[in-house]
Motif scaffolding. Structure first.
Motif, PDB file in Angstrom:
ATOM      1  N   UNK A  58       0.838  -1.210   0.000  1.00  0.00           N
ATOM      2  CA  UNK A  58       0.000   0.000   0.000  1.00  0.00           C
ATOM      3  C   UNK A  58       0.868   1.253   0.000  1.00  0.00           C
ATOM      4  N   UNK A  59       1.911   1.255   0.824  1.00  0.00           N
ATOM      5  CA  UNK A  59       2.812   2.415   0.865  1.00  0.00           C
ATOM      6  C   UNK A  59       3.547   2.577  -0.463  1.00  0.00           C
ATOM      7  N   UNK A  60       3.893   1.466  -1.092  1.00  0.00           N
ATOM      8  CA  UNK A  60       4.594   1.531  -2.373  1.00  0.00           C
ATOM      9  C   UNK A  60       3.691   2.125  -3.451  1.00  0.00           C
ATOM     10  N   UNK A  61       2.428   1.730  -3.467  1.00  0.00           N
ATOM     11  CA  UNK A  61       1.487   2.284  -4.448  1.00  0.00           C
ATOM     12  C   UNK A  61       1.259   3.770  -4.197  1.00  0.00           C
ATOM     13  N   UNK A  62       1.142   4.164  -2.927  1.00  0.00           N
ATOM     14  CA  UNK A  62       0.954   5.581  -2.605  1.00  0.00           C
ATOM     15  C   UNK A  62       2.183   6.394  -2.992  1.00  0.00           C
ATOM     16  N   UNK A  63       3.372   5.811  -2.826  1.00  0.00           N
ATOM     17  CA  UNK A  63       4.603   6.514  -3.215  1.00  0.00           C
ATOM     18  C   UNK A  63       4.680   6.684  -4.726  1.00  0.00           C
ATOM     19  N   UNK A  64       4.221   5.691  -5.482  1.00  0.00           N
ATOM     20  CA  UNK A  64       4.183   5.829  -6.941  1.00  0.00           C
ATOM     21  C   UNK A  64       3.249   6.962  -7.346  1.00  0.00           C
ATOM     22  N   UNK A  65       2.114   7.078  -6.647  1.00  0.00           N
ATOM     23  CA  UNK A  65       1.185   8.177  -6.940  1.00  0.00           C
ATOM     24  C   UNK A  65       1.822   9.522  -6.636  1.00  0.00           C
ATOM     25  N   UNK A  66       2.482   9.613  -5.496  1.00  0.00           N
ATOM     26  CA  UNK A  66       3.100  10.880  -5.103  1.00  0.00           C
ATOM     27  C   UNK A  66       4.190  11.309  -6.085  1.00  0.00           C
ATOM     28  N   UNK A  67       4.878  10.323  -6.656  1.00  0.00           N
ATOM     29  CA  UNK A  67       5.969  10.628  -7.578  1.00  0.00           C
ATOM     30  C   UNK A  67       5.530  10.596  -9.039  1.00  0.00           C
ATOM     31  N   UNK A  68       4.200  10.579  -9.267  1.00  0.00           N
ATOM     32  CA  UNK A  68       3.643  10.624 -10.626  1.00  0.00           C
ATOM     33  C   UNK A  68       4.237   9.539 -11.508  1.00  0.00           C
ATOM     34  N   UNK A  69       4.263   8.316 -10.980  1.00  0.00           N
ATOM     35  CA  UNK A  69       4.869   7.208 -11.719  1.00  0.00           C
ATOM     36  C   UNK A  69       3.824   6.314 -12.386  1.00  0.00           C
ATOM     37  N   UNK A  70       2.594   6.751 -12.453  1.00  0.00           N
ATOM     38  CA  UNK A  70       1.560   6.034 -13.188  1.00  0.00           C
ATOM     39  C   UNK A  70       1.233   4.674 -12.575  1.00  0.00           C
ATOM     40  N   UNK A  71       1.631   4.444 -11.335  1.00  0.00           N
ATOM     41  CA  UNK A  71       1.282   3.241 -10.585  1.00  0.00           C
ATOM     42  C   UNK A  71       1.739   1.958 -11.274  1.00  0.00           C
ATOM     43  N   UNK A  72       2.766   2.065 -12.084  1.00  0.00           N
ATOM     44  CA  UNK A  72       3.323   0.877 -12.729  1.00  0.00           C
ATOM     45  C   UNK A  72       4.405   0.283 -11.834  1.00  0.00           C
ATOM     46  N   UNK A  73       4.359  -1.023 -11.544  1.00  0.00           N
ATOM     47  CA  UNK A  73       5.404  -1.623 -10.710  1.00  0.00           C
ATOM     48  C   UNK A  73       6.801  -1.422 -11.282  1.00  0.00           C
ATOM     49  N   UNK A  74       6.904  -1.399 -12.604  1.00  0.00           N
ATOM     50  CA  UNK A  74       8.220  -1.251 -13.231  1.00  0.00           C
ATOM     51  C   UNK A  74       8.799   0.147 -13.047  1.00  0.00           C
ATOM     52  N   UNK A  75       8.001   1.080 -12.538  1.00  0.00           N
ATOM     53  CA  UNK A  75       8.481   2.448 -12.324  1.00  0.00           C
ATOM     54  C   UNK A  75       9.102   2.644 -10.947  1.00  0.00           C
ATOM     55  N   UNK A  76       9.197   1.581 -10.169  1.00  0.00           N
ATOM     56  CA  UNK A  76       9.767   1.688  -8.824  1.00  0.00           C
ATOM     57  C   UNK A  76      11.265   1.960  -8.918  1.00  0.00           C
ATOM     58  N   UNK A  77      11.720   2.932  -8.148  1.00  0.00           N
ATOM     59  CA  UNK A  77      13.129   3.308  -8.068  1.00  0.00           C
ATOM     60  C   UNK A  77      13.512   3.443  -6.601  1.00  0.00           C
ATOM     61  N   UNK A  78      14.808   3.574  -6.298  1.00  0.00           N
ATOM     62  CA  UNK A  78      15.185   3.817  -4.896  1.00  0.00           C
ATOM     63  C   UNK A  78      14.495   5.039  -4.303  1.00  0.00           C
ATOM     64  N   UNK A  79      14.257   6.060  -5.124  1.00  0.00           N
ATOM     65  CA  UNK A  79      13.556   7.253  -4.626  1.00  0.00           C
ATOM     66  C   UNK A  79      12.132   6.914  -4.214  1.00  0.00           C
ATOM     67  N   UNK A  80      11.451   6.107  -5.028  1.00  0.00           N
ATOM     68  CA  UNK A  80      10.082   5.697  -4.703  1.00  0.00           C
ATOM     69  C   UNK A  80      10.071   4.841  -3.437  1.00  0.00           C
ATOM     70  N   UNK A  81      11.043   3.958  -3.305  1.00  0.00           N
ATOM     71  CA  UNK A  81      11.119   3.113  -2.113  1.00  0.00           C
ATOM     72  C   UNK A  81      11.352   3.952  -0.859  1.00  0.00           C
ATOM     73  N   UNK A  82      12.218   4.954  -0.967  1.00  0.00           N
ATOM     74  CA  UNK A  82      12.443   5.846   0.182  1.00  0.00           C
ATOM     75  C   UNK A  82      11.166   6.603   0.538  1.00  0.00           C
ATOM     76  N   UNK A  83      10.412   7.011  -0.491  1.00  0.00           N
ATOM     77  CA  UNK A  83       9.149   7.715  -0.238  1.00  0.00           C
ATOM     78  C   UNK A  83       8.141   6.783   0.431  1.00  0.00           C
ATOM     79  N   UNK A  84       8.141   5.502   0.046  1.00  0.00           N
ATOM     80  CA  UNK A  84       7.234   4.533   0.666  1.00  0.00           C
ATOM     81  C   UNK A  84       7.567   4.348   2.145  1.00  0.00           C
TER      82      UNK A  84
END
Length: 670
Positions: free
Chosen positions: A108-134
């Motif tokens: 849930x935190x990972x999906x919310x972090x993707x939204x916050x970083x405008x990553x289109x909620x695609x799992x393949x868009x996860x980066x260290x920055x997104x993980x830190x945001x989660x």
């Protein structure tokens, strides 16, 4: 596909999106967590019972915001939700866990972090920055302890994504959440506050007593009596709702006359009868009596369905309707809710029951009503839900008619329900935002500062175990009293302050001095030197059966501590513990002689020597035992048995023997 054998190998020629699609396809058809049956659903029901809880574990794939508000919607969006389901299935197959909570929260935190970083909620868009945001979202929305576990789950998910080439990340990502400090100290203020928060307040205890005395109606009686039982013994709430109707034990033997309750074990503990403290015995009896009384109608319904699982229960005044094929809506209302009635037409529409028009009158089939009512049976029927031993619903103490806890709903006269932990917890103030009033607020009880009373049902268990610690019970006694398998878990329930823990020591030293009561000095009877000389004992050493007067300063023991066959063994009649040791030696020697005789029969080498030795030892042991148990021999008599074939001391070897040995050596050398 066999359970436990899911394995996904990424293909190097495919990009991350294609590998994710293949991963989801693999997990969609896996039997783990029944994914192959419910993958497209956003609420999964597993077959795993929650440890220490009644009911099965549910997995809800909702957003972080929905979970925070205890709502099922909105659900996680595609394509992330399918990926989240596949991750849960794959990790459960590789590393099964008791609860999916941390992994779900991490997703849930990972999906919310993707939204916050405008990553289109695609799992393949996860980066260290997104993980830190989660991780940052977890720390903002969850407690320190939970955030630490969620961060660990995020780390495992990130490593899975990197290893399976769903994302491009060259190095392993590691979260930065420090492990929360343990609050087990009795000294610092933070630990003391954390300990006190786990205990019920004095106002909560007074309020529960007040509600128990004045409770009116089935709902309030059920809740107050169940909670009161948790103040009689340190029980888990899931064990209270699984009490049997015949749970009272009057005690026998040394516990005769002491009230005990039969509890169903949980968390690996066996069923147990626990004595109730004498001060609480009458209260426990009254609570059980009230529960039996207010659940009598529901018990009758439950017993009917156990013996007639395919027939609807009908009260006596509507039993005649069983013979009818068509019912009017008024008759349906009477079957469902009795004289109070209800909106039968709306109920039929909700249950999908066809209304058959007969002029101005609408009728329904009896079979349709019966089918709809039978569908209301608890999913665990005919047993209570939970991870303990199976208990039939007609044996249960805490049952009620359906909707009987809800004053705004009509109570069913034809269906029962079982009392759940959430029913008790919400009425102890744990869910004030749900619109369910607590029993404290309903009867006008508040905290001393006027705030609402909110108490966790587990707080009563913490409170009673702390009282047990203060009362001086041992860890083993507390674990048994609490139905706990691991004694080490006692420490989590010990909330004594530093002053309370030291109070017994201060009290003892103040009243009797520092060393008093710590070691009880054994009493000794002394004799004068002249009497000791008359005993003809030089050096003495204690043995299993008496005393040895051999002088070890002169030479070592020639018998190799075979005391029974030695003439330097001295026994004194009247020493009970040494007499017991001699009896044990007689029994052991008899067994050894039996084994030696069998070996002799089997022609084992050297067995004849063992038979002779054991026979000699048994004869001397029985002779000594006869003397020590002879009633004509007064206590204090010193007894020494004469011994034959004693080895000659090394320093006193006869000259002739020395000569013979020397001659033999000389002949051997020649």
């Amino acid at each position: 596909m066999p359970d436990g054998l899911i394995h996904f190998t990424p293909r190097s020629e495919l990009n991350g999106h294609a590998n994710v699609s293949a991963f989801i396809k693999l997990c969609r058809h896996a039997p783990v967590l029944n994914a192959h049956k419910q993958f497209d659903e956003n609420i999964w029901e597993t077959e795993k019972t929650r440890k220490g809880k009644n009911g099965v574990e549910r997995i809800v794939f909702n957003t972080l915001e929905a979970a925070k508000g205890a709502k099922h919607l909105p659900a996680l969006p595609e394509p992330f939700v399918s990926f989240a389901k596949a991750v849960i299935v794959y990790l459960e197959d590789k590393r099964p866990v008791v609860s999916q909570g941390p992994r779900l929260s991490a997703l849930r935190c990972l999906e919310a972090a993707l939204r916050e970083n405008a990553r289109d909620r695609r799992p393949t868009a996860v980066t260290p920055t997104v993980l830190d945001a989660a991780v940052d979202l977890a720390r903002r929305n969850l407690s320190d302890a939970v955030a630490y576990r969620v961060a660990g789950a995020l780390e495992a998910i990130a490593e899975l994504m990197r290893e399976k080439r769903f994302i491009r990340m060259n190095t392993r990502w590691v979260h930065s959440v420090p492990k929360p400090r343990e609050t087990g100290s009795r000294i610092d203020e933070a630990s003391l506050r954390a300990r006190q928060e786990k205990l019920p307040s004095p106002a909560a205890i007074r309020g529960l007593a007040g509600v128990f005395l004045t409770a009116m109606g089935v709902a309030d009686t059920l809740i107050s009596s169940s909670a009161t039982l948790m103040m009689c013994a340190p029980e888990r709430i899931n064990e209270v709702v699984r009490l049997r109707r015949n749970c009272i034990d009057e005690g026998e033997g040394r516990l005769e006359g002491k009230l005990g309750l039969r509890w169903s074990g949980s968390k690996g503990a066996a069923d147990i009868v626990k004595p109730i403290p004498t001060k609480m015995a009458d209260i426990a009896r009254e609570a059980i009596s009230r529960l039996e009384t207010c659940s009598r109608a529901a018990h009758e319904i439950a017993a009917w369905y156990v013996h007639n699982p395919r027939k609807i229960y009908l009260a006596k005044d509507v039993e005649h309707l069983r013979a009818k094929k068509l019912l009017t809506t008024a008759e349906v209302s009477q079957i469902l809710w009795g004289p109070a009635g209800g909106a039968a037409v709306q109920w039929c529409n909700k249950e999908g029951i066809e209304l058959i028009k007969d002029g101005r009158t609408a009728r329904v089939r009896f079979s349709d009503v019966e089918r709809a009512v039978l569908s209301m049976l608890p999913r665990s029927f005919p047993y209570l839900p939970g991870d303990g031993p199976p208990i039939r619903v007609d044996e249960a103490l805490c049952v009620m008619r359906k909707n009987e806890l809800h004053p705004g709903r009509a109570t069913y006269e034809c269906m029962f329900d079982v009392l759940e932990q959430s029913d008790i917890g919400s009425r102890l103030g744990q869910r004030n935002d749900s619109g369910i009033p607590s029993i404290f607020a309903k009867y006008g009880f508040t905290e001393d500062d006027g705030s609402p009373i909110v108490v966790n049902s587990h707080a009563f268990r913490h409170y009673l175990e702390t009282l047990a610690e203060m009362g001086g019970l041992t860890d083993v006694q507390i674990a048994a009293f609490s139905g706990r398998v691991d004694v080490r878990q006692n420490s989590a329930y010990d909330h004594m302050t530093s002053d309370q823990a030291q109070a017994p020591i201060h009290r003892a030293t103040k009243e009797h001095g520092f060393m008093s009561g710590l070691v009880k000095a054994p009493s000794r009877t002394l004799i004068n030197r002249a009497d000791f000389v008359k005993l003809d004992i030089g050096a003495t050493h204690t043995t299993d059966y008496g005393f040895c007067r051999h002088d070890f300063a002169a030479e070592p023991c020639q018998m190799h501590r075979d005391c029974l066959n030695c003439d330097e063994e001295v026994c004194v009649k009247g020493e009970v513990h040494k007499l017991a040791a001699l009896r044990l030696r007689v029994a052991e020697t008899k067994r050894a002689l039996s084994v030696a005789k069998k070996a002799l029969t089997d022609h084992e080498f050297g067995a004849d020597r063992w038979v002779a030795h054991q026979q000699k030892t048994l004869m001397r042991a029985e002779e000594l035992l006869a003397l020590l148990t002879n009633p004509d021999t007064p206590d204090g008599t010193v007894i020494t048995l004469a011994a034959e074939d004693q080895p000659m001391p090394i320093g006193h070897v006869a000259p002739s023997a020395t000569t013979r040995i020397s001659s033999a050596h000389q002949r051997a050398l020649k």
